[in-house]
Design an enzyme around this catalytic site. Structure first.
Site, PDB file in Angstrom:
ATOM      1  N   THR B  49       0.881  -1.162   0.000  1.00 47.24           N
ATOM      2  CA  THR B  49       0.000   0.000   0.000  1.00 47.24           C
ATOM      3  C   THR B  49       0.917   1.209   0.000  1.00 47.24           C
ATOM      4  OG1 THR B  49      -0.070   0.371   2.360  1.00 47.24           O
ATOM      5  CG2 THR B  49      -1.542  -1.317   1.492  1.00 47.24           C
ATOM      6  N   CYS B  50       0.327   2.381   0.111  1.00 48.78           N
ATOM      7  CA  CYS B  50       1.173   3.575   0.147  1.00 48.78           C
ATOM      8  C   CYS B  50       2.067   3.569   1.381  1.00 48.78           C
ATOM      9  CB  CYS B  50       0.319   4.830   0.207  1.00 48.78           C
ATOM     10  SG  CYS B  50      -1.023   4.781  -0.911  1.00 48.78           S
ATOM     11  N   ARG B  52       2.987   0.660   3.275  1.00 54.00           N
ATOM     12  CA  ARG B  52       3.705  -0.550   3.675  1.00 54.00           C
ATOM     13  C   ARG B  52       3.980  -1.458   2.488  1.00 54.00           C
ATOM     14  NH1 ARG B  52       1.684  -2.240   7.996  1.00 54.00           N
ATOM     15  NH2 ARG B  52       0.373  -0.431   8.287  1.00 54.00           N
ATOM     16  N   HIS B 100      -0.036  -9.263  13.515  1.00 51.72           N
ATOM     17  CA  HIS B 100       0.300  -8.120  12.675  1.00 51.72           C
ATOM     18  C   HIS B 100      -0.663  -8.030  11.485  1.00 51.72           C
ATOM     19  CE1 HIS B 100       3.071  -5.003  11.204  1.00 51.72           C
ATOM     20  NE2 HIS B 100       2.709  -5.441   9.998  1.00 51.72           N
ATOM     21  N   GLN B 117      -9.503   2.273   3.556  1.00 52.74           N
ATOM     22  CA  GLN B 117      -8.909   1.792   2.301  1.00 52.74           C
ATOM     23  C   GLN B 117      -8.140   0.495   2.467  1.00 52.74           C
ATOM     24  OE1 GLN B 117      -8.755   4.921   3.394  1.00 52.74           O
ATOM     25  NE2 GLN B 117      -8.241   6.345   1.772  1.00 52.74           N
ATOM     26  N   ALA B 191      -5.547   8.420 -11.664  1.00 50.40           N
ATOM     27  CA  ALA B 191      -6.792   7.815 -11.201  1.00 50.40           C
ATOM     28  C   ALA B 191      -6.551   6.928  -9.992  1.00 50.40           C
ATOM     29  CB  ALA B 191      -7.415   7.020 -12.342  1.00 50.40           C
ATOM     30  N   GLU B 193      -6.511   5.333  -6.341  1.00 47.24           N
ATOM     31  CA  GLU B 193      -7.639   5.111  -5.441  1.00 47.24           C
ATOM     32  C   GLU B 193      -7.745   6.223  -4.391  1.00 47.24           C
ATOM     33  OE1 GLU B 193     -10.847   3.397  -5.234  1.00 47.24           O
ATOM     34  OE2 GLU B 193      -9.405   2.557  -6.636  1.00 47.24           O
ATOM     35  N   MET B 194      -6.599   6.525  -3.785  1.00 45.55           N
ATOM     36  CA  MET B 194      -6.573   7.484  -2.682  1.00 45.55           C
ATOM     37  C   MET B 194      -7.012   8.873  -3.157  1.00 45.55           C
ATOM     38  SD  MET B 194      -5.365   6.817   0.452  1.00 45.55           S
ATOM     39  CE  MET B 194      -3.714   6.210   0.705  1.00 45.55           C
TER      40      MET B 194
END
Lengths: 266, 462
Positions: B49-50, B52, B100, B117, B191, B193-194
């Site tokens: 993800t942004c 991790r 975790h 998200q 485009a 997602e965030m």
């Protein structure tokens, strides 16, 4: 009697300032409300003091009275903005200016009141000039707040102050509007000043520091406003410029003090 | 069989490093294949993800697995040196790794605790791993469980209630520059997602106009329709940037799309009116030097984090409740893992067969009426014979499966085929089952034993 009331006003304003400053670092609005209430009471007493000074007692215009009027008008504007916009944070910035100008009336040497047949013209000149100064003081405060908020945003310091300070465009608009309000008053103030100088001294212009700085300040604000409209001197630049401009206002005040006894004397 | 995790997140590594580690979607399959090629890695999933980049894996040996994944990271990302990477990586095994994963999926480890998200991203990563056959029985179960735990946390605590997310933070910051959003224009570059979420947020706050630009013109017009906005050709977006008060950037580009010169030009064209830029892409798409430009305010994903930090305190209590849910669920999954040992399955299988045999015998004997002891013995013998002969194969297979590395498949299969439940005290709640059904399709339920059905669904893997 007036002195005691004046001291009481000063005391209340001072408490208002302290509370407003502590409020800057606290999350809750309670302190700000107390500060506002204190300032309101102070303002009411100040109104009485000012009325007494103006309408009875000593006759004539003194710089003391002018400063007291400046302080009073500034607080009035502050109260209006706070009540309309809920902008409590303004207190910490505007109140000290109002307080210091009122304190200076107690600190500066007592003056000989001006007695002159054309007294009315002098009154008009003083009132208009002081209203102009109020506009520029608010613009100055908006500029300072703008630069603080800009710095916090740029350095990503999302602290309590950041949350308290209003958005940048609000401050920029406040800066612009107060300048636009102050400028006509200053213009009229200078014009009536020149007229009263003509009436009292026999010439429109006599190049004393007061007049000199007033003119410099006027030209400066004129350029700033023009720059805003024509080449986009807004935001950060406008904030810096209004801070410099207010220095001109203060130097004009200083010019008056240095002249000795206030408003043009014959 | 051991579950391990190696990765790094916003807590251990800055965005400058994280952005170097992102594997583009197009090369995901290749990366997963490379991961699975390492000796001793049975199952694997790459979660990125942004904030991790983590690898979850089922391995033969914990230590060997750790070094294999570390090696994978270094080999996959040649631009990052081992010295740079190693101190940033955390390695967890077994219950800590499971904990975790559950915390990540439940958004307890997120930059913005409670942001929604992450669950989508976990599902996507899972889907990716499934597509490339990288996961198996254990990870499938584990990740689906993580998803159901996340849903439980979201419904049972108020952790997500404040709608505190990166996109929310972006809107909050925008409000510190612009007091009146309804008169403002926002430009969406890419485009991602965030950024779309943030744009949606801004639209909900009533921004005046939305300008959109992406490399793909079809997508651009599609998004323009969604946001009721205007599509700007990608080649021209820099020239149009001055029209926007807020620029939201989230593309898959691996280089800077917007530089200080572009922003300076835009600010000048705006007559020094502030411009607010948000870069949620990793790797970043807006040159950090844009910060030096007067009246331009640039925030990247880490800046948004520090803003969010302010609200964290208020959600701490809810987070504590969520943590205890996670802890309970980890217990449940550990018990399930325990059950994957061969012996309990063999015992369960025998019991089940015995129970069936007895039931059928009773029915048959009832119908047959009075039988001589010899006849009765013959009928019982027949039943036992069939059962024993039928079970012989599976039982031998299960016993040998216990020794082999892919034995779990057999154990899971046996549990599925014979509809074997876990022992009573290890039962799983019906909610978990319901939660899981929307993630993947599952075999139809057997009607008369719904709770066992639940187990078999979970046991079915995929």
């Amino acid at each position: 009697m007036t002195v005691a009331f004046l001291q009481l006003t000063l005391g209340l304003y001072f408490i208002g300032i302290l509370l407003s400053l502590v409020y800057l670092l606290r999350r809750s609005d309670v302190l700000a409300r107390v500060a506002l209430a204190t300032t309101c009471i102070g303002f009411a007493i100040h109104t009485v003091v000012l009325a007494v000074q103006v309408f009875s007692g000593e006759v004539g215009v003194t710089f003391h009275k002018a400063l007291s009027f400046f302080s009073w008008s500034l607080i009035l504007v502050f109260l209006l903005v706070v009540i309309l916009q809920r902008l409590y944070v303004l207190g910490a910035f505007i109140l000290p200016i109002a307080f210091l100008s009122l304190v200076s009336t107690a600190v500066l040497p007592a003056e000989t009141p001006v007695l002159h047949p054309m007294l009315r013209a002098v009154w008009v000149h003083v009132t208009l000039s002081m209203l102009g100064a109020v506009g520029f003081a608010v613009a100055f405060v908006a500029g300072v707040m703008y630069l603080m908020q800009e710095r916090l945003l740029k350095s990503k310091q999302f602290n309590v102050l950041f949350f308290k300070l209003p958005p940048l465009d609000f401050l920029d608009t406040l800066n612009q509007r107060s300048m636009l309000l102050g400028f006509p008053f200053l213009t009229l103030g200078i014009l009536t000043g020149a007229i009263s100088a003509q009436l009292t001294l026999g010439s429109y212009v006599n190049w004393n520091p007061e007049q000199l700085w007033a003119l410099v300040t006027w030209v400066f604000y004129f350029v700033v406003l023009m720059g805003r409209v024509t080449v986009g001197w807004r935001a950060k630049k406008a904030a810096y410029l209004t801070i410099v401009g207010f220095a001109g206002v203060l130097l004009t005040f200083l010019g008056v003090v240095l002249k000795g006894n206030g408003i043009p004397v014959s | 069989m051991n579950i391990i995790l190696v990765g790094l997140s916003h807590k251990t590594a800055p965005v400058e490093l994280r952005e170097l580690l992102v594997v583009p979607d197009s090369r995901m399959g290749e990366a997963l294949n490379r991961l699975m090629d390492h000796e001793g890695i049975r199952e694997g999933m790459l979660l990125q993800t942004c904030n991790r980049v983590e690898v979850y894996a089922v391995v033969d040996h914990v230590e060997q697995g750790f070094s294999a994944i570390q090696e994978f990271f270094v080999d996959t990302h040649l631009s990052v040196s081992a010295e740079q990477l190693m101190p940033r990586l955390y390695c967890h095994a077994e219950d800590r790794a499971i904990m975790h994963l559950f915390r990540v999926a439940s958004s307890l480890d997120s930059l913005v605790v409670g942001e929604p998200q992450i669950l989508r991203q976990v599902k996507d990563s899972f889907q990716e791993a499934l597509t490339h056959n990288a996961t198996g029985v254990i990870l499938n179960k584990l990740i689906k469980k993580a998803i159901s735990v996340a849903k439980r946390v979201r419904t049972e605590t108020r952790i997500a209630e404040n709608a505190v997310s990166v996109s929310y933070a972006a809107v909050e910051l925008a409000k510190k520059v612009f007091s009146n959003l309804p008169s403002r224009t926002v430009m969406l570059v890419g485009a991602g997602e965030m950024a779309k979420l943030a744009a949606r947020h801004l639209v909900n706050h009533g921004v005046h106009e939305v300008l959109l630009t992406t490399r793909d013109p079809v997508r651009a017009s599609d998004m323009a329709a969604r946001f009721n906005g205007t599509s700007v050709p990608f080649e021209d977006f820099r020239a149009n940037m001055h029209r926007a008060d807020i620029v939201l950037c989230s593309t898959g580009a691996s280089h800077y799309l917007i530089g200080p010169d572009d922003v300076e030009r835009a600010v000048r064209a705006r007559w020094n009116q502030p411009i607010f830029l948000i870069d949620v892409s990793v790797p970043r798409n807006i040159d950090p030097d844009v910060r030096q430009v007067d009246n331009a305010f640039l925030f990247d994903i880490d800046d948004l984090e520090s803003h969010i930090e302010q609200n964290r305190e208020e959600r701490r209590l809810e987070a504590t409740r969520a943590e205890s849910i996670v802890k309970d669920e980890v217990e449940v999954i550990l018990k399930w893992l325990q059950s994957l040992k061969a012996t309990p399955t063999i015992i369960a299988l025998r019991r089940r067969a015995d129970a069936l045999k007895q039931a059928e015998l009773q029915k048959a004997l009832g119908r047959l009426g009075t039988l001589t002891p010899e006849q009765q013995e013959a009928v019982e013998g027949l039943a036992s014979g069939i059962v024993n002969k039928l079970l012989h194969g599976p039982l031998v297979a299960l016993k040998s499966a216990a020794q082999s590395s892919n034995g779990l498949v057999y154990i899971e299969a046996a549990r599925l085929f014979y509809d074997l439940s876990l022992p009573e005290h290890q039962s799983v709640t019906v909610e978990d089952v319901r939660d899981e059904t929307d993630v993947t399709t599952v075999p139809p339920a057997s009607k008369e034993e719904p709770e066992q059905d639940g187990i078999s669904r979970q046991a079915s893997g995929l």
